[in-house]
Design an enzyme around this catalytic site. Structure first.
Site, short mmCIF file in Angstrom:
data_model
loop_
_atom_site.label_atom_id
_atom_site.label_comp_id
_atom_site.label_asym_id
_atom_site.label_seq_id
_atom_site.Cartn_x
_atom_site.Cartn_y
_atom_site.Cartn_z
N CYS A 1 0.90 -1.05 -0.08
CA CYS A 1 -0.11 0.03 0.09
C CYS A 1 0.81 1.29 -0.02
CB CYS A 1 -0.89 -0.21 1.33
SG CYS A 1 -1.87 1.40 1.42
N HIS B 1 -9.12 -3.64 -2.46
CA HIS B 1 -8.11 -2.84 -1.84
C HIS B 1 -8.55 -1.49 -1.66
CE1 HIS B 1 -3.90 -2.29 -0.54
NE2 HIS B 1 -4.39 -0.92 -0.56
N GLU B 2 -8.92 -1.01 -2.79
CA GLU B 2 -8.85 0.53 -2.79
C GLU B 2 -10.58 0.90 -2.37
OE1 GLU B 2 -6.69 2.48 -3.39
OE2 GLU B 2 -5.47 0.84 -4.21
N HIS C 1 -10.17 1.22 1.62
CA HIS C 1 -9.75 2.49 2.03
C HIS C 1 -10.92 3.40 2.24
CE1 HIS C 1 -5.46 2.23 2.16
NE2 HIS C 1 -5.45 1.87 0.67
#
EC number: 3.5.1.88
Length: 185
Positions: free
Chosen positions: A110, A153-154, A157
């Site tokens: 990351c 993953h994004e 966030h």
């Protein structure tokens, strides 16, 4: 232009918050920010530009990573089957997902984490994401394997979740039962 100095690091409050929806149609400011995020990801993968502007290579960037609590992500990558993905997305949302899980054998990294975090990150093998593109088009993306991992993953966030929050602390290097490596999907 976004640089490494603009990327907030783990421990920053914005990375633990649930980001706000972007009102649509997006403002010129939000469009410009998302375009710059996508440009960062693309430039970071170009060795000459990455060296010139001191960019750490990445395949995705979420607005919270540049200190903005807004539901915007940019991704630019090629999956294991040589399929290219390049999107700036507003308000991406996972609409459905498989029961089957997948993972990257070498774990995930990351841009907001400046250390190695060993461990398998279980992800859904297949997802359907609904979002609005940088160009203002509503899209439904059906993704699998590596592409599904990058988007999850994004999107994490945007929900205040870091990749290492998914790692099994008792057995970090053991793939989940019945999960298949993203390289095999």
């Amino acid at each position: 232009m976004i640089t490494m100095e603009d990327i907030v690091k783990e421990g920053h409050d914005v990375l633990k918050q649930k980001a706000d929806e972007v009102s649509l149609p997006p403002s010129k400011e939000d469009q410009d920010t998302l375009a710059q995020m996508l440009e960062y990801v693309k430039n970071s993968q170009d060795e000459k530009l990455a060296d010139k502007f001191n960019l750490r290579p990445g395949v995705g960037l979420a607005a919270p990573q540049i200190g903005l609590s807004k539901r915007m992500i940019a991704v630019h990558f090629t999956d294991f089957n040589e399929r290219e993905y390049s999107y700036g997305l507003f308000n991406p949302k996972i609409m459905s997902h498989s029961v089957e899980e997948t993972y990257l054998p070498d774990g995930e990294g990351c841009l907001s984490v400046d250390r190695e975090v060993p461990g398998i990150v279980p992800r859904y093998a297949r997802i359907t994401v609904k979002a609005t593109t940088l160009e203002g088009e509503e899209v439904k993306l059906r993704l699998k394997g590596y592409a599904a991992i990058v988007l999850q993953h994004e999107i994490d966030h945007l929900n205040g979740v870091m990749f290492y929050d998914h790692i099994n602390q008792q057995s970090p290097l053991t793939p989940p039962a019945n999960a298949i490596s993203a390289e095999e999907i």
